[in-house]
Motif scaffolding. Structure first.
Motif, PDB file in Angstrom:
ATOM      1  N   GLY A   1       3.311 -11.562 -34.642  1.00  9.13           N
ATOM      2  CA  GLY A   1       4.763 -11.493 -34.809  1.00  9.13           C
ATOM      3  C   GLY A   1       5.397 -10.358 -34.030  1.00  9.13           C
ATOM      4  N   SER A   2       4.583  -9.436 -33.532  1.00 11.36           N
ATOM      5  CA  SER A   2       5.149  -8.326 -32.762  1.00 11.36           C
ATOM      6  C   SER A   2       5.423  -8.765 -31.330  1.00 11.36           C
ATOM      7  CB  SER A   2       4.230  -7.108 -32.806  1.00 11.36           C
ATOM      8  OG  SER A   2       2.978  -7.408 -32.247  1.00 11.36           O
ATOM      9  N   ARG A   3       6.228  -7.956 -30.654  1.00 11.27           N
ATOM     10  CA  ARG A   3       6.561  -8.241 -29.255  1.00 11.27           C
ATOM     11  C   ARG A   3       5.893  -7.201 -28.365  1.00 11.27           C
ATOM     12  NH1 ARG A   3      12.202 -10.040 -27.679  1.00 11.27           N
ATOM     13  NH2 ARG A   3      12.563  -7.816 -27.345  1.00 11.27           N
ATOM     14  N   ILE A   4       5.339  -7.700 -27.257  1.00 10.43           N
ATOM     15  CA  ILE A   4       4.681  -6.828 -26.297  1.00 10.43           C
ATOM     16  C   ILE A   4       5.290  -7.036 -24.909  1.00 10.43           C
ATOM     17  CG2 ILE A   4       2.500  -6.746 -27.581  1.00 10.43           C
ATOM     18  CD1 ILE A   4       1.363  -8.779 -25.524  1.00 10.43           C
ATOM     19  N   ARG A   5       5.120  -6.031 -24.066  1.00 11.38           N
ATOM     20  CA  ARG A   5       5.492  -6.149 -22.656  1.00 11.38           C
ATOM     21  C   ARG A   5       4.514  -5.308 -21.858  1.00 11.38           C
ATOM     22  NH1 ARG A   5      10.803  -2.479 -21.142  1.00 11.38           N
ATOM     23  NH2 ARG A   5       9.869  -0.465 -21.668  1.00 11.38           N
ATOM     24  N   ALA A   6       4.466  -5.554 -20.554  1.00 12.29           N
ATOM     25  CA  ALA A   6       3.551  -4.828 -19.679  1.00 12.29           C
ATOM     26  C   ALA A   6       4.325  -4.009 -18.661  1.00 12.29           C
ATOM     27  CB  ALA A   6       2.628  -5.798 -18.952  1.00 12.29           C
ATOM     28  N   GLY A   7       3.805  -2.823 -18.383  1.00  9.21           N
ATOM     29  CA  GLY A   7       4.288  -1.991 -17.299  1.00  9.21           C
ATOM     30  C   GLY A   7       3.147  -1.826 -16.305  1.00  9.21           C
ATOM     31  N   VAL A   8       3.445  -1.815 -15.017  1.00  5.14           N
ATOM     32  CA  VAL A   8       2.420  -1.793 -13.979  1.00  5.14           C
ATOM     33  C   VAL A   8       2.605  -0.608 -13.047  1.00  5.14           C
ATOM     34  CG1 VAL A   8       1.487  -3.048 -11.987  1.00  5.14           C
ATOM     35  CG2 VAL A   8       2.172  -4.305 -14.027  1.00  5.14           C
ATOM     36  N   GLU A   9       1.487   0.041 -12.743  1.00  8.19           N
ATOM     37  CA  GLU A   9       1.465   1.142 -11.775  1.00  8.19           C
ATOM     38  C   GLU A   9       0.392   0.844 -10.739  1.00  8.19           C
ATOM     39  OE1 GLU A   9       0.222   5.862 -11.557  1.00  8.19           O
ATOM     40  OE2 GLU A   9       0.384   4.876 -13.496  1.00  8.19           O
ATOM     41  N   LEU A  10       0.718   1.006  -9.460  1.00  4.90           N
ATOM     42  CA  LEU A  10      -0.265   0.863  -8.389  1.00  4.90           C
ATOM     43  C   LEU A  10      -0.979   2.199  -8.231  1.00  4.90           C
ATOM     44  CD1 LEU A  10      -1.615  -0.776  -6.171  1.00  4.90           C
ATOM     45  CD2 LEU A  10       0.281  -0.155  -4.651  1.00  4.90           C
ATOM     46  N   VAL A  11      -2.236   2.255  -8.667  1.00  2.00           N
ATOM     47  CA  VAL A  11      -2.998   3.506  -8.703  1.00  2.00           C
ATOM     48  C   VAL A  11      -3.646   3.813  -7.367  1.00  2.00           C
ATOM     49  CG1 VAL A  11      -4.958   4.680  -9.798  1.00  2.00           C
ATOM     50  CG2 VAL A  11      -3.417   3.270 -11.172  1.00  2.00           C
ATOM     51  N   ASP A  12      -4.229   2.782  -6.736  1.00  2.00           N
ATOM     52  CA  ASP A  12      -4.953   3.022  -5.488  1.00  2.00           C
ATOM     53  C   ASP A  12      -5.017   1.754  -4.661  1.00  2.00           C
ATOM     54  OD1 ASP A  12      -6.306   4.530  -3.602  1.00  2.00           O
ATOM     55  OD2 ASP A  12      -8.071   4.884  -4.846  1.00  2.00           O
ATOM     56  N   VAL A  13      -5.186   1.923  -3.377  1.00  3.64           N
ATOM     57  CA  VAL A  13      -5.373   0.820  -2.443  1.00  3.64           C
ATOM     58  C   VAL A  13      -6.573   1.171  -1.584  1.00  3.64           C
ATOM     59  CG1 VAL A  13      -4.353  -0.542  -0.589  1.00  3.64           C
ATOM     60  CG2 VAL A  13      -2.885   0.371  -2.410  1.00  3.64           C
ATOM     61  N   LEU A  14      -7.594   0.326  -1.626  1.00  2.00           N
ATOM     62  CA  LEU A  14      -8.842   0.582  -0.912  1.00  2.00           C
ATOM     63  C   LEU A  14      -9.109  -0.505   0.117  1.00  2.00           C
ATOM     64  CD1 LEU A  14     -10.853   1.290  -4.188  1.00  2.00           C
ATOM     65  CD2 LEU A  14      -9.880   3.005  -2.656  1.00  2.00           C
TER      66      LEU A  14
ATOM     67  N   ALA B   1       0.829  -1.211   0.000  1.00  2.00           N
ATOM     68  CA  ALA B   1       0.000   0.000   0.000  1.00  2.00           C
ATOM     69  C   ALA B   1       0.865   1.263   0.000  1.00  2.00           C
ATOM     70  CB  ALA B   1      -0.941   0.000   1.196  1.00  2.00           C
ATOM     71  N   ALA B   2       2.025   1.197   0.624  1.00  2.00           N
ATOM     72  CA  ALA B   2       2.930   2.349   0.672  1.00  2.00           C
ATOM     73  C   ALA B   2       3.491   2.687  -0.716  1.00  2.00           C
ATOM     74  CB  ALA B   2       4.064   2.073   1.655  1.00  2.00           C
ATOM     75  N   ALA B   3       3.359   1.761  -1.664  1.00  2.00           N
ATOM     76  CA  ALA B   3       3.853   2.000  -3.022  1.00  2.00           C
ATOM     77  C   ALA B   3       2.793   2.644  -3.921  1.00  2.00           C
ATOM     78  CB  ALA B   3       4.326   0.689  -3.635  1.00  2.00           C
ATOM     79  N   LYS B   4       1.683   3.046  -3.336  1.00  2.00           N
ATOM     80  CA  LYS B   4       0.615   3.689  -4.115  1.00  2.00           C
ATOM     81  C   LYS B   4       1.184   4.861  -4.910  1.00  2.00           C
ATOM     82  CE  LYS B   4      -3.641   6.314  -3.432  1.00  2.00           C
ATOM     83  NZ  LYS B   4      -4.634   6.742  -2.451  1.00  2.00           N
ATOM     84  N   GLY B   5       0.826   4.885  -6.195  1.00  2.00           N
ATOM     85  CA  GLY B   5       1.296   5.944  -7.076  1.00  2.00           C
ATOM     86  C   GLY B   5       2.602   5.623  -7.779  1.00  2.00           C
ATOM     87  N   GLU B   6       3.210   4.513  -7.445  1.00  2.00           N
ATOM     88  CA  GLU B   6       4.509   4.170  -8.039  1.00  2.00           C
ATOM     89  C   GLU B   6       4.357   3.239  -9.236  1.00  2.00           C
ATOM     90  OE1 GLU B   6       7.418   2.639  -5.310  1.00  2.00           O
ATOM     91  OE2 GLU B   6       6.795   4.029  -3.735  1.00  2.00           O
ATOM     92  N   HIS B   7       5.289   3.369 -10.163  1.00  2.00           N
ATOM     93  CA  HIS B   7       5.422   2.407 -11.247  1.00  2.00           C
ATOM     94  C   HIS B   7       6.222   1.239 -10.687  1.00  2.00           C
ATOM     95  CE1 HIS B   7       6.589   0.617 -15.078  1.00  2.00           C
ATOM     96  NE2 HIS B   7       5.494   1.208 -15.536  1.00  2.00           N
TER      97      HIS B   7
END
Length: 150
Positions: free
Chosen positions: A103-116, A11-17
Protein backbone atom coordinates in the motif's frame (compact mmCIF):
# COMPACT_ATOMS: atom_id res chain seq x y z
CA UNK A 1 13.12 12.65 -19.03
CA UNK A 2 16.75 13.49 -19.52
CA UNK A 3 17.92 12.54 -23.04
CA UNK A 4 21.58 12.09 -23.99
CA UNK A 5 22.51 12.17 -27.69
CA UNK A 6 25.21 9.50 -27.34
CA UNK A 7 27.47 7.63 -24.95
CA UNK A 8 29.97 10.48 -24.76
CA UNK A 9 27.27 12.91 -23.68
CA UNK A 10 26.08 10.41 -21.10
CA UNK A 11 29.62 9.80 -19.83
CA UNK A 12 29.97 13.56 -19.28
CA UNK A 13 27.17 13.29 -16.70
CA UNK A 14 29.30 11.09 -14.43
CA UNK A 15 28.70 12.03 -10.81
CA UNK A 16 25.35 13.67 -11.51
CA UNK A 17 21.92 12.84 -10.17
CA UNK A 18 19.79 12.16 -13.25
CA UNK A 19 16.34 12.54 -11.76
CA UNK A 20 13.41 10.75 -10.13
CA UNK A 21 10.70 8.42 -11.31
CA UNK A 22 7.00 8.86 -10.74
CA UNK A 23 5.52 7.31 -7.60
CA UNK A 24 4.40 3.68 -7.77
CA UNK A 25 1.98 2.03 -5.31
CA UNK A 26 2.90 -1.46 -4.10
CA UNK A 27 -0.20 -3.67 -4.16
CA UNK A 28 -0.91 -7.01 -2.50
CA UNK A 29 -1.69 -8.46 -5.94
CA UNK A 30 1.77 -7.46 -7.13
CA UNK A 31 3.39 -9.05 -4.05
CA UNK A 32 1.35 -12.24 -4.53
CA UNK A 33 2.29 -12.48 -8.21
CA UNK A 34 5.96 -12.03 -7.30
CA UNK A 35 5.62 -14.75 -4.65
CA UNK A 36 4.11 -17.07 -7.27
CA UNK A 37 6.84 -16.26 -9.81
CA UNK A 38 9.68 -16.86 -7.33
CA UNK A 39 8.18 -19.49 -5.03
CA UNK A 40 8.80 -17.21 -2.02
CA UNK A 41 5.50 -17.42 -0.15
CA UNK A 42 6.79 -16.39 3.27
CA UNK A 43 3.80 -15.36 5.38
CA UNK A 44 5.02 -11.79 5.98
CA UNK A 45 4.47 -11.19 2.25
CA UNK A 46 1.28 -13.11 1.47
CA UNK A 47 -0.70 -13.86 4.65
CA UNK A 48 -2.53 -10.61 5.35
CA UNK A 49 -4.18 -11.83 8.57
CA UNK A 50 -1.01 -13.18 10.16
CA UNK A 51 1.04 -10.20 8.98
CA UNK A 52 -1.46 -7.80 10.54
CA UNK A 53 -0.36 -9.11 13.94
CA UNK A 54 3.34 -8.76 13.12
CA UNK A 55 5.54 -5.84 14.19
CA UNK A 56 5.05 -4.44 10.65
CA UNK A 57 1.25 -4.30 11.01
CA UNK A 58 0.66 -5.83 7.60
CA UNK A 59 2.25 -7.51 4.63
CA UNK A 60 5.46 -6.19 3.12
CA UNK A 61 7.02 -6.40 -0.33
CA UNK A 62 9.87 -8.79 -0.96
CA UNK A 63 13.24 -7.05 -1.10
CA UNK A 64 13.85 -8.67 -4.46
CA UNK A 65 10.51 -7.34 -5.72
CA UNK A 66 11.65 -3.84 -4.87
CA UNK A 67 14.94 -4.50 -6.66
CA UNK A 68 13.20 -5.97 -9.70
CA UNK A 69 11.04 -2.85 -10.05
CA UNK A 70 14.09 -0.67 -10.71
CA UNK A 71 13.97 -1.05 -14.52
CA UNK A 72 10.30 -0.08 -14.70
CA UNK A 73 10.77 2.77 -12.22
CA UNK A 74 13.81 4.22 -13.99
CA UNK A 75 12.77 3.83 -17.64
CA UNK A 76 11.41 7.36 -17.80
CA UNK A 77 14.28 9.08 -15.96
CA UNK A 78 16.90 9.03 -18.71
CA UNK A 79 17.61 7.73 -22.21
CA UNK A 80 20.82 7.36 -24.18
CA UNK A 81 20.37 7.67 -27.94
CA UNK A 82 22.71 6.19 -30.52
CA UNK A 83 23.10 2.77 -28.90
CA UNK A 84 22.18 -0.66 -30.25
CA UNK A 85 21.35 -2.15 -26.87
CA UNK A 86 21.79 -2.01 -23.16
CA UNK A 87 22.07 -5.10 -21.00
CA UNK A 88 22.24 -5.79 -17.29
CA UNK A 89 25.86 -6.64 -16.52
CA UNK A 90 25.48 -7.20 -12.78
CA UNK A 91 25.38 -5.51 -9.41
CA UNK A 92 28.16 -4.28 -7.16
CA UNK A 93 26.12 -3.68 -4.02
CA UNK A 94 22.48 -3.97 -2.95
CA UNK A 95 21.02 -2.99 0.41
CA UNK A 96 17.49 -2.89 1.84
CA UNK A 97 17.56 -0.31 4.67
CA UNK A 98 13.77 -0.23 5.17
CA UNK A 99 10.79 -2.49 4.58
CA UNK A 100 8.12 -1.61 2.00
CA UNK A 101 4.63 -2.06 3.45
CA UNK A 102 1.98 -3.10 0.95
CA UNK A 103 0.00 0.00 0.00
CA UNK A 104 2.98 2.33 0.27
CA UNK A 105 4.30 4.40 -2.61
CA UNK A 106 7.86 4.20 -3.85
CA UNK A 107 9.94 6.08 -6.40
CA UNK A 108 13.49 5.78 -7.71
CA UNK A 109 16.27 8.33 -7.95
CA UNK A 110 19.26 7.64 -10.21
CA UNK A 111 22.88 8.76 -10.05
CA UNK A 112 25.53 7.98 -12.68
CA UNK A 113 28.45 6.85 -10.50
CA UNK A 114 30.99 5.74 -13.09
CA UNK A 115 31.55 5.06 -16.77
CA UNK A 116 34.07 2.38 -17.70
CA UNK A 117 35.43 1.40 -21.08
CA UNK A 118 34.49 -2.09 -22.27
CA UNK A 119 35.45 -3.92 -25.46
CA UNK A 120 31.78 -3.90 -26.57
CA UNK A 121 30.94 -0.37 -25.47
CA UNK A 122 30.79 1.17 -22.01
CA UNK A 123 29.88 -0.14 -18.60
CA UNK A 124 27.81 2.27 -16.56
CA UNK A 125 27.71 2.07 -12.81
CA UNK A 126 24.34 3.45 -11.78
CA UNK A 127 23.21 3.92 -8.17
CA UNK A 128 19.47 3.72 -7.79
CA UNK A 129 17.85 4.71 -4.51
CA UNK A 130 14.27 3.53 -4.07
CA UNK A 131 12.51 5.85 -1.65
CA UNK A 132 9.33 5.24 0.31
CA UNK A 133 6.98 8.19 0.41
CA UNK A 134 7.26 9.74 3.89
CA UNK A 135 9.92 7.18 4.81
CA UNK A 136 13.00 8.01 6.84
CA UNK A 137 15.21 5.45 5.11
CA UNK A 138 15.25 4.19 1.53
CA UNK A 139 13.72 0.83 0.69
CA UNK A 140 16.61 -0.17 -1.55
CA UNK A 141 19.96 1.22 -2.63
CA UNK A 142 21.40 -0.67 -5.57
CA UNK A 143 24.59 -0.10 -7.50
CA UNK A 144 23.97 -1.79 -10.84
CA UNK A 145 26.25 -2.18 -13.83
CA UNK A 146 24.78 -1.77 -17.31
CA UNK A 147 26.62 -2.44 -20.58
CA UNK A 148 25.67 -0.05 -23.39
CA UNK A 149 26.68 -1.12 -26.89
CA UNK A 150 26.92 1.61 -29.56
Amino acid sequence: MRVFDNLDAFAAAKGEHLGYSDWHTITQEQVNLFADATGDHQWIHVDTERAAASPFGGTIAHGYLTLSLIPSLTKDIYRVDGIKMGINYGSNKIRYPAIVPVGSRIRAGVELVDVLEHKQGRQLVVRTTVEIESGEKPACVAENVVLLVP
